[in-house]
Design a protein around this motif. Structure first.
Motif, PDB file in Angstrom:
ATOM      1  N   VAL A   6       0.958  -1.271  -0.166  1.00 22.96           N
ATOM      2  CA  VAL A   6      -0.059   0.180  -0.068  1.00 22.96           C
ATOM      3  C   VAL A   6       0.970   1.118   0.072  1.00 22.96           C
ATOM      4  O   VAL A   6       1.192   1.626   1.027  1.00 22.96           O
ATOM      5  N   ALA A   7       1.169   1.846  -1.182  1.00 24.67           N
ATOM      6  CA  ALA A   7       2.136   2.859  -1.424  1.00 24.67           C
ATOM      7  C   ALA A   7       2.381   3.442  -2.791  1.00 24.67           C
ATOM      8  O   ALA A   7       1.691   2.568  -3.579  1.00 24.67           O
ATOM      9  N   PRO A   8       2.794   4.343  -3.005  1.00 24.47           N
ATOM     10  CA  PRO A   8       2.989   5.161  -4.347  1.00 24.47           C
ATOM     11  C   PRO A   8       3.817   4.027  -5.260  1.00 24.47           C
ATOM     12  O   PRO A   8       4.960   3.724  -4.456  1.00 24.47           O
ATOM     13  N   GLN A   9       3.756   4.051  -6.474  1.00 25.38           N
ATOM     14  CA  GLN A   9       4.456   3.495  -7.408  1.00 25.38           C
ATOM     15  C   GLN A   9       5.862   4.128  -8.074  1.00 25.38           C
ATOM     16  O   GLN A   9       5.731   4.540  -9.175  1.00 25.38           O
ATOM     17  N   GLN A  10       6.556   4.670  -7.116  1.00 24.17           N
ATOM     18  CA  GLN A  10       7.618   5.675  -7.447  1.00 24.17           C
ATOM     19  C   GLN A  10       8.871   5.588  -6.213  1.00 24.17           C
ATOM     20  O   GLN A  10       8.566   4.964  -5.225  1.00 24.17           O
ATOM     21  N   GLY A  11       9.774   5.766  -6.776  1.00 26.87           N
ATOM     22  CA  GLY A  11      10.954   6.001  -5.542  1.00 26.87           C
ATOM     23  C   GLY A  11      11.441   4.821  -5.061  1.00 26.87           C
ATOM     24  O   GLY A  11      11.516   3.953  -5.817  1.00 26.87           O
ATOM     25  N   HIS A  12      11.501   4.812  -3.723  1.00 25.72           N
ATOM     26  CA  HIS A  12      12.109   3.653  -3.318  1.00 25.72           C
ATOM     27  C   HIS A  12      11.197   2.613  -3.155  1.00 25.72           C
ATOM     28  O   HIS A  12      11.337   1.058  -2.996  1.00 25.72           O
ATOM     29  N   TRP A  13       9.875   2.879  -3.392  1.00 29.30           N
ATOM     30  CA  TRP A  13       8.868   1.717  -3.500  1.00 29.30           C
ATOM     31  C   TRP A  13       9.018   0.942  -4.500  1.00 29.30           C
ATOM     32  O   TRP A  13       8.804  -0.168  -4.485  1.00 29.30           O
ATOM     33  N   VAL A  14       9.626   1.310  -5.687  1.00 29.79           N
ATOM     34  CA  VAL A  14       9.923   0.597  -6.854  1.00 29.79           C
ATOM     35  C   VAL A  14      10.901  -0.511  -6.571  1.00 29.79           C
ATOM     36  O   VAL A  14      10.689  -1.520  -6.998  1.00 29.79           O
ATOM     37  N   ASP A  15      11.886   0.337  -5.965  1.00 30.83           N
ATOM     38  CA  ASP A  15      13.001  -0.733  -5.687  1.00 30.83           C
ATOM     39  C   ASP A  15      12.748  -1.796  -4.461  1.00 30.83           C
ATOM     40  O   ASP A  15      12.920  -3.054  -4.780  1.00 30.83           O
ATOM     41  N   LEU A  16      11.699  -1.311  -3.383  1.00 28.88           N
ATOM     42  CA  LEU A  16      11.438  -2.453  -2.677  1.00 28.88           C
ATOM     43  C   LEU A  16      10.310  -3.499  -3.206  1.00 28.88           C
ATOM     44  O   LEU A  16      10.312  -4.786  -3.188  1.00 28.88           O
ATOM     45  N   ALA A  17       9.428  -3.180  -4.353  1.00 31.99           N
ATOM     46  CA  ALA A  17       8.907  -4.093  -4.971  1.00 31.99           C
ATOM     47  C   ALA A  17       9.586  -4.848  -6.076  1.00 31.99           C
ATOM     48  O   ALA A  17       9.533  -6.315  -6.046  1.00 31.99           O
ATOM     49  N   SER A 100       6.182  -4.874  12.428  1.00 36.12           N
ATOM     50  CA  SER A 100       7.607  -4.601  12.102  1.00 36.12           C
ATOM     51  C   SER A 100       7.691  -3.086  11.438  1.00 36.12           C
ATOM     52  O   SER A 100       6.788  -2.712  10.894  1.00 36.12           O
ATOM     53  N   VAL A 101       9.161  -2.672  11.474  1.00 31.20           N
ATOM     54  CA  VAL A 101       9.484  -1.282  10.817  1.00 31.20           C
ATOM     55  C   VAL A 101      10.382  -1.657   9.727  1.00 31.20           C
ATOM     56  O   VAL A 101      11.281  -2.239  10.057  1.00 31.20           O
ATOM     57  N   LEU A 102      10.538  -1.054   8.619  1.00 33.15           N
ATOM     58  CA  LEU A 102      11.404  -0.982   7.748  1.00 33.15           C
ATOM     59  C   LEU A 102      11.797   0.291   7.048  1.00 33.15           C
ATOM     60  O   LEU A 102      10.902   1.056   6.669  1.00 33.15           O
ATOM     61  N   THR A 106      16.321  -0.165   1.490  1.00 36.48           N
ATOM     62  CA  THR A 106      16.837  -1.302   2.175  1.00 36.48           C
ATOM     63  C   THR A 106      17.597  -2.085   1.234  1.00 36.48           C
ATOM     64  O   THR A 106      17.620  -1.883  -0.065  1.00 36.48           O
ATOM     65  N   ASP A 107      18.049  -3.296   1.412  1.00 35.38           N
ATOM     66  CA  ASP A 107      18.907  -4.122   0.724  1.00 35.38           C
ATOM     67  C   ASP A 107      18.087  -5.578   0.902  1.00 35.38           C
ATOM     68  O   ASP A 107      17.483  -5.749   1.783  1.00 35.38           O
ATOM     69  N   ARG A 108      18.456  -6.419  -0.013  1.00 35.55           N
ATOM     70  CA  ARG A 108      17.837  -7.629   0.000  1.00 35.55           C
ATOM     71  C   ARG A 108      18.172  -8.414   1.291  1.00 35.55           C
ATOM     72  O   ARG A 108      17.230  -9.030   1.727  1.00 35.55           O
ATOM     73  N   THR A 109      19.327  -8.454   1.786  1.00 35.44           N
ATOM     74  CA  THR A 109      19.508  -9.113   3.036  1.00 35.44           C
ATOM     75  C   THR A 109      18.830  -8.747   4.159  1.00 35.44           C
ATOM     76  O   THR A 109      18.389  -9.742   5.121  1.00 35.44           O
ATOM     77  N   THR A 110      18.456  -7.495   4.326  1.00 38.69           N
ATOM     78  CA  THR A 110      17.856  -6.954   5.222  1.00 38.69           C
ATOM     79  C   THR A 110      16.454  -7.169   5.183  1.00 38.69           C
ATOM     80  O   THR A 110      15.571  -7.627   6.103  1.00 38.69           O
ATOM     81  N   LEU A 111      15.949  -7.233   4.071  1.00 38.77           N
ATOM     82  CA  LEU A 111      14.597  -7.404   3.469  1.00 38.77           C
ATOM     83  C   LEU A 111      14.349  -8.896   3.838  1.00 38.77           C
ATOM     84  O   LEU A 111      13.263  -9.312   4.730  1.00 38.77           O
ATOM     85  N   GLN A 112      15.161  -9.870   3.596  1.00 39.88           N
ATOM     86  CA  GLN A 112      14.992 -11.415   3.841  1.00 39.88           C
ATOM     87  C   GLN A 112      14.797 -11.405   5.488  1.00 39.88           C
ATOM     88  O   GLN A 112      14.002 -12.516   5.815  1.00 39.88           O
ATOM     89  N   ALA A 113      15.335 -10.961   6.014  1.00 40.19           N
ATOM     90  CA  ALA A 113      15.596 -11.064   7.550  1.00 40.19           C
ATOM     91  C   ALA A 113      14.230 -10.616   8.164  1.00 40.19           C
ATOM     92  O   ALA A 113      13.612 -11.044   8.959  1.00 40.19           O
ATOM     93  N   LYS A 114      13.857  -9.462   7.424  1.00 41.81           N
ATOM     94  CA  LYS A 114      12.609  -8.781   8.176  1.00 41.81           C
ATOM     95  C   LYS A 114      11.397  -9.697   7.700  1.00 41.81           C
ATOM     96  O   LYS A 114      10.561  -9.981   8.449  1.00 41.81           O
ATOM     97  N   LEU A 115      11.439 -10.153   6.404  1.00 41.50           N
ATOM     98  CA  LEU A 115      10.272 -11.221   6.096  1.00 41.50           C
ATOM     99  C   LEU A 115      10.456 -12.359   6.964  1.00 41.50           C
ATOM    100  O   LEU A 115       9.203 -12.712   7.304  1.00 41.50           O
ATOM    101  N   ALA A 116      11.318 -13.083   7.186  1.00 43.71           N
ATOM    102  CA  ALA A 116      11.505 -14.199   8.152  1.00 43.71           C
ATOM    103  C   ALA A 116      10.709 -13.949   9.387  1.00 43.71           C
ATOM    104  O   ALA A 116      10.281 -14.821   9.944  1.00 43.71           O
ATOM    105  N   SER A 117      11.338 -12.958  10.130  1.00 40.45           N
ATOM    106  CA  SER A 117      10.817 -12.771  11.412  1.00 40.45           C
ATOM    107  C   SER A 117       9.496 -12.414  11.369  1.00 40.45           C
ATOM    108  O   SER A 117       8.691 -12.815  12.436  1.00 40.45           O
ATOM    109  N   THR A 118       9.068 -11.395  10.408  1.00 41.66           N
ATOM    110  CA  THR A 118       7.624 -11.140  10.503  1.00 41.66           C
ATOM    111  C   THR A 118       6.854 -12.292  10.155  1.00 41.66           C
ATOM    112  O   THR A 118       5.343 -12.244  10.993  1.00 41.66           O
ATOM    113  N   LEU A 119       7.102 -12.797   9.462  1.00 45.17           N
ATOM    114  CA  LEU A 119       6.020 -14.017   8.902  1.00 45.17           C
ATOM    115  C   LEU A 119       5.754 -14.954   9.971  1.00 45.17           C
ATOM    116  O   LEU A 119       4.901 -15.950   9.864  1.00 45.17           O
ATOM    117  N   LEU A 120       6.730 -15.196  10.974  1.00 45.19           N
ATOM    118  CA  LEU A 120       6.709 -15.905  12.108  1.00 45.19           C
ATOM    119  C   LEU A 120       5.203 -15.829  12.878  1.00 45.19           C
ATOM    120  O   LEU A 120       4.858 -16.676  13.600  1.00 45.19           O
TER     121      LEU A 120
END
Length: 255
Positions: A6-17, A100-102, A106-120
């Protein structure tokens, strides 16, 4: 993993997607909070919500509060992401139980860790066991509408394979099945996986009295045909009781 972004399709959000796509996520991106709530109400496959913490629109906080205040949606984890959110906004989001807060970018490693802990802390998984395919499909549809992940098995033996290979939060099993019965499965689970509650269902109440099944270790019992709301309410209650017991036991352990 199905992510509602839920975010605009621009800037850092494109990178996150793009990073989410690299993690093999299916992304549904919207920039309207009312539309996001509509998607959540109609799409039972959403596993994670990521919201724009930089947004000053009060509808964003309303969306978060609405998710966590809805018994069907509350288990869907929420990550608040952004680059310029204030401490006040952060406190507000955490008050509404954002998992969680992100910080972006961000980078892929940080995102991977965030997803793993959040989805628990995400949606719970129910293992449905019945040798009647129509009952399995009925329960699967019912529980997915209620925002559970559902695994299915047609035999007790297949159910044990799921239990060994996957994370399961609760088992809902018929009693009378060829080969391993639901009672046999109950004994296996209680002996080897006592942290998993088991709910038994049967069409033969005369042969399997409720008192005997509860005494054997079943956490709940339903006769066919059962009432949908009662089954779902009991399912949530049993899991909440086990979670409370687990937290209590953990708090009592020495550091």
């Amino acid at each position: 993993m199905h992510v509602l972004l839920v975010a605009p399709q621009q800037g850092h959000w494109v990178d996150l997607a793009n990073l989410l796509v690299q993690e093999e996520s299916t992304i549904d991106q919207v920039d309207s909070y009312p539309l996001a709530r509509k998607r959540l109400d109609t799409d039972a496959n959403i596993d994670l919500v990521i919201v724009d913490a930089d947004c000053s629109d009060p509808s964003m906080v309303k969306l978060v509060a609405g998710i966590k205040g809805d018994i069907r949606l509350a288990a869907i984890p929420i990550i608040a992401a952004g680059s310029n959110f204030s401490q006040e906004k952060l406190r507000c989001l955490l008050t509404h139980r954002v998992e969680s807060v992100l910080v972006l970018p961000t980078d892929r490693t940080t995102l991977q860790a965030k997803l793993a802990s959040t989805l628990l802390t995400g949606k719970k998984t129910v293992l449905v066991v019945d040798d009647e395919p129509t009952i399995v499909e009925y329960l699967k549809d019912l529980l997915e509408i209620e925002r559970f992940n559902v695994l299915t098995a047609g035999t007790g033996e297949e159910a044990l394979r799921h239990l060994k290979a996957s994370r399961v939060d609760v088992v809902v099993s018929d009693i009378t099945m060829p080969g391993m019965s639901g009672l046999d499965l109950l004994v296996e689970v209680k002996n080897n996986m006592p942290h998993i509650p088991v709910i038994l269902i049967t069409g033969n109440v005369a042969k399997y009295p409720p008192k005997e099944l509860i005494a054997a270790g079943a956490d709940a019992y339903f006769a066919k045909p059962f009432k949908n709301k009662e089954l779902v309410y009991t399912l949530r209650g049993v899991m909440a009781a086990y979670a409370h017991q687990h937290r209590h036991q953990g708090a009592g352990r020495p550091a």
